[in-house]
Design a protein around this motif. Structure first.
Motif, PDB file in Angstrom:
ATOM      1  N   VAL A  75       0.835  -1.205   0.000  1.00  0.00           N
ATOM      2  CA  VAL A  75       0.000   0.000   0.000  1.00  0.00           C
ATOM      3  C   VAL A  75       0.868   1.253   0.000  1.00  0.00           C
ATOM      4  O   VAL A  75       0.596   2.222  -0.719  1.00  0.00           O
ATOM      5  CB  VAL A  75      -0.980  -0.017   1.202  1.00  0.00           C
ATOM      6  N   ILE A  76       1.951   1.249   0.771  1.00  0.00           N
ATOM      7  CA  ILE A  76       2.850   2.413   0.813  1.00  0.00           C
ATOM      8  C   ILE A  76       3.473   2.651  -0.563  1.00  0.00           C
ATOM      9  O   ILE A  76       3.533   3.779  -1.046  1.00  0.00           O
ATOM     10  CB  ILE A  76       3.934   2.216   1.892  1.00  0.00           C
ATOM     11  N   PHE A  77       3.923   1.589  -1.224  1.00  0.00           N
ATOM     12  CA  PHE A  77       4.519   1.753  -2.547  1.00  0.00           C
ATOM     13  C   PHE A  77       3.497   2.188  -3.582  1.00  0.00           C
ATOM     14  O   PHE A  77       3.811   2.951  -4.486  1.00  0.00           O
ATOM     15  CB  PHE A  77       5.216   0.463  -2.988  1.00  0.00           C
ATOM     16  N   ILE A  78       2.272   1.706  -3.487  1.00  0.00           N
ATOM     17  CA  ILE A  78       1.230   2.115  -4.432  1.00  0.00           C
ATOM     18  C   ILE A  78       0.930   3.601  -4.276  1.00  0.00           C
ATOM     19  O   ILE A  78       0.708   4.314  -5.252  1.00  0.00           O
ATOM     20  CB  ILE A  78      -0.045   1.265  -4.226  1.00  0.00           C
ATOM     21  N   ILE A  79       0.951   4.088  -3.063  1.00  0.00           N
ATOM     22  CA  ILE A  79       0.661   5.506  -2.819  1.00  0.00           C
ATOM     23  C   ILE A  79       1.833   6.400  -3.230  1.00  0.00           C
ATOM     24  O   ILE A  79       1.643   7.461  -3.822  1.00  0.00           O
ATOM     25  CB  ILE A  79       0.294   5.730  -1.337  1.00  0.00           C
ATOM     26  N   THR A  80       3.063   5.981  -2.945  1.00  0.00           N
ATOM     27  CA  THR A  80       4.221   6.856  -3.191  1.00  0.00           C
ATOM     28  C   THR A  80       4.754   6.773  -4.620  1.00  0.00           C
ATOM     29  O   THR A  80       5.460   7.678  -5.054  1.00  0.00           O
ATOM     30  CB  THR A  80       5.371   6.518  -2.232  1.00  0.00           C
ATOM     31  N   ALA A  81       4.466   5.736  -5.387  1.00  0.00           N
ATOM     32  CA  ALA A  81       5.002   5.597  -6.745  1.00  0.00           C
ATOM     33  C   ALA A  81       4.594   6.750  -7.660  1.00  0.00           C
ATOM     34  O   ALA A  81       5.433   7.270  -8.395  1.00  0.00           O
ATOM     35  CB  ALA A  81       4.608   4.259  -7.330  1.00  0.00           C
ATOM     36  N   PRO A  82       3.348   7.194  -7.678  1.00  0.00           N
ATOM     37  CA  PRO A  82       3.003   8.329  -8.540  1.00  0.00           C
ATOM     38  C   PRO A  82       3.693   9.632  -8.121  1.00  0.00           C
ATOM     39  O   PRO A  82       3.947  10.487  -8.956  1.00  0.00           O
ATOM     40  CB  PRO A  82       1.485   8.464  -8.399  1.00  0.00           C
ATOM     41  N   LEU A  83       4.008   9.781  -6.869  1.00  0.00           N
ATOM     42  CA  LEU A  83       4.661  10.999  -6.407  1.00  0.00           C
ATOM     43  C   LEU A  83       6.112  11.087  -6.870  1.00  0.00           C
ATOM     44  O   LEU A  83       6.659  12.178  -7.033  1.00  0.00           O
ATOM     45  CB  LEU A  83       4.607  11.079  -4.873  1.00  0.00           C
ATOM     46  N   LEU A  84       6.751   9.936  -7.087  1.00  0.00           N
ATOM     47  CA  LEU A  84       8.142   9.943  -7.512  1.00  0.00           C
ATOM     48  C   LEU A  84       8.304  10.409  -8.947  1.00  0.00           C
ATOM     49  O   LEU A  84       9.349  10.957  -9.314  1.00  0.00           O
ATOM     50  CB  LEU A  84       8.753   8.543  -7.353  1.00  0.00           C
ATOM     51  N   SER A  85       7.322  10.206  -9.794  1.00  0.00           N
ATOM     52  CA  SER A  85       7.429  10.598 -11.192  1.00  0.00           C
ATOM     53  C   SER A  85       6.863  11.989 -11.461  1.00  0.00           C
ATOM     54  O   SER A  85       6.866  12.440 -12.587  1.00  0.00           O
ATOM     55  CB  SER A  85       6.726   9.576 -12.074  1.00  0.00           C
ATOM     56  N   HIS A  86       6.412  12.676 -10.462  1.00  0.00           N
ATOM     57  CA  HIS A  86       5.853  14.015 -10.622  1.00  0.00           C
ATOM     58  C   HIS A  86       6.987  15.010 -10.840  1.00  0.00           C
ATOM     59  O   HIS A  86       7.992  14.996 -10.138  1.00  0.00           O
ATOM     60  CB  HIS A  86       5.031  14.400  -9.387  1.00  0.00           C
ATOM     61  N   SER A  87       6.838  15.858 -11.828  1.00  0.00           N
ATOM     62  CA  SER A  87       7.856  16.866 -12.097  1.00  0.00           C
ATOM     63  C   SER A  87       7.248  18.258 -12.042  1.00  0.00           C
ATOM     64  O   SER A  87       6.056  18.435 -12.281  1.00  0.00           O
ATOM     65  CB  SER A  87       8.490  16.623 -13.465  1.00  0.00           C
ATOM     66  N   ILE A  88       8.102  19.204 -11.767  1.00  0.00           N
ATOM     67  CA  ILE A  88       7.669  20.597 -11.683  1.00  0.00           C
ATOM     68  C   ILE A  88       8.128  21.305 -12.951  1.00  0.00           C
ATOM     69  O   ILE A  88       9.289  21.228 -13.331  1.00  0.00           O
ATOM     70  CB  ILE A  88       8.280  21.280 -10.441  1.00  0.00           C
ATOM     71  N   LYS A  89       7.220  21.977 -13.608  1.00  0.00           N
ATOM     72  CA  LYS A  89       7.559  22.684 -14.832  1.00  0.00           C
ATOM     73  C   LYS A  89       8.040  24.080 -14.479  1.00  0.00           C
ATOM     74  O   LYS A  89       7.344  24.843 -13.804  1.00  0.00           O
ATOM     75  CB  LYS A  89       6.352  22.766 -15.743  1.00  0.00           C
ATOM     76  N   ILE A  90       9.266  24.397 -14.948  1.00  0.00           N
ATOM     77  CA  ILE A  90       9.818  25.741 -14.744  1.00  0.00           C
ATOM     78  C   ILE A  90      10.383  26.225 -16.068  1.00  0.00           C
ATOM     79  O   ILE A  90      10.760  25.445 -16.939  1.00  0.00           O
ATOM     80  CB  ILE A  90      10.920  25.752 -13.663  1.00  0.00           C
ATOM     81  N   ASN A  91      10.424  27.523 -16.213  1.00  0.00           N
ATOM     82  CA  ASN A  91      11.009  28.126 -17.405  1.00  0.00           C
ATOM     83  C   ASN A  91      12.443  28.513 -17.087  1.00  0.00           C
ATOM     84  O   ASN A  91      12.692  29.361 -16.229  1.00  0.00           O
ATOM     85  CB  ASN A  91      10.218  29.362 -17.833  1.00  0.00           C
ATOM     86  N   ILE A  92      13.380  27.903 -17.794  1.00  0.00           N
ATOM     87  CA  ILE A  92      14.786  28.237 -17.573  1.00  0.00           C
ATOM     88  C   ILE A  92      15.250  29.161 -18.688  1.00  0.00           C
ATOM     89  O   ILE A  92      14.723  29.141 -19.797  1.00  0.00           O
ATOM     90  CB  ILE A  92      15.652  26.968 -17.506  1.00  0.00           C
ATOM     91  N   PRO A  93      16.212  30.008 -18.404  1.00  0.00           N
ATOM     92  CA  PRO A  93      16.688  30.931 -19.453  1.00  0.00           C
ATOM     93  C   PRO A  93      17.423  30.185 -20.556  1.00  0.00           C
ATOM     94  O   PRO A  93      18.062  29.166 -20.318  1.00  0.00           O
ATOM     95  CB  PRO A  93      17.630  31.872 -18.700  1.00  0.00           C
ATOM     96  N   GLN A  94      17.331  30.701 -21.767  1.00  0.00           N
ATOM     97  CA  GLN A  94      17.979  30.104 -22.925  1.00  0.00           C
ATOM     98  C   GLN A  94      19.241  30.904 -23.259  1.00  0.00           C
ATOM     99  O   GLN A  94      19.193  32.123 -23.365  1.00  0.00           O
ATOM    100  CB  GLN A  94      17.040  30.121 -24.140  1.00  0.00           C
TER     101      GLN A  94
END
Length: 171
Positions: free
Chosen positions: A33-52
């Motif tokens: 149950v712990i792995f089922i709950i935490t697995a989606p959180l590990l693949s979550h990414s935050i979108k940021i705009n970085i300078p080019q």
């Protein structure tokens, strides 16, 4: 599972020697149950705009100096004959350039190490930092060495004596 009874009248009291699997199964279910709950959180990414950055890489091809030494100790700077004194002056002139040239030493098989040591010492004293040797890959048999030695001058188109490989007889 076998359970012991409280009946002492039968006279058969023995120890139950089976492992109770219920606590192990409970722990495994909790971990699942712990792995089922935490697995989606590990693949979550935050979108940021970085300078080019728009920078072009600097492509500087360093100059290559070919220094050939024949069996007699004659020196050739890019296929032109040169003396040891002139060589030291050229080393000093090339050491101040930016970028420094690559010095590639191509020596005959029978060149004395003393001459090579003097060349390397002069280059180091002048301040050259990039020094290398040009060699031919070794061949396993005498016949392939002779074939390579005969084919190399023909392929070079009138090459000097420093390009020829002299096979040595083994004693």
């Amino acid at each position: 599972m076998a359970f012991g009874s409280f009946d002492n009248g039968s006279g058969r009291s023995h120890t139950v020697s089976e492992i109770n699997m219920v606590p192990l199964i409970d722990v495994m279910l909790v971990l699942l149950v712990i792995f089922i709950i935490t697995a989606p959180l590990l693949s979550h990414s935050i979108k940021i705009n970085i300078p080019q950055a728009t920078a072009q890489p600097v492509e500087q091809e360093p100059k290559i100096v070919d220094l050939a030494v024949d069996a007699g100790g004659m020196l050739f700077w890019n296929e032109q004959p040169i003396s040891m004194d002139q060589l030291k002056e050229r080393f000093a002139a090339e050491a101040v350039l930016d970028p420094q040239p690559d010095l590639r030493i191509r020596a005959d098989l029978n060149t004395r190490y003393e001459i090579l040591a003097q060349i390397m010492s002069s280059a180091r004293q002048a301040g050259l930092k990039r020094l290398g040797f040009i060699t031919r890959p070794g061949a396993d048999t005498q016949a392939t060495q002779e074939a390579a030695g005969a084919a190399a001058p023909a392929a070079a188109g009138g090459a000097t004596g420093t390009d020829q490989v002299q096979p040595q007889a083994k004693s």
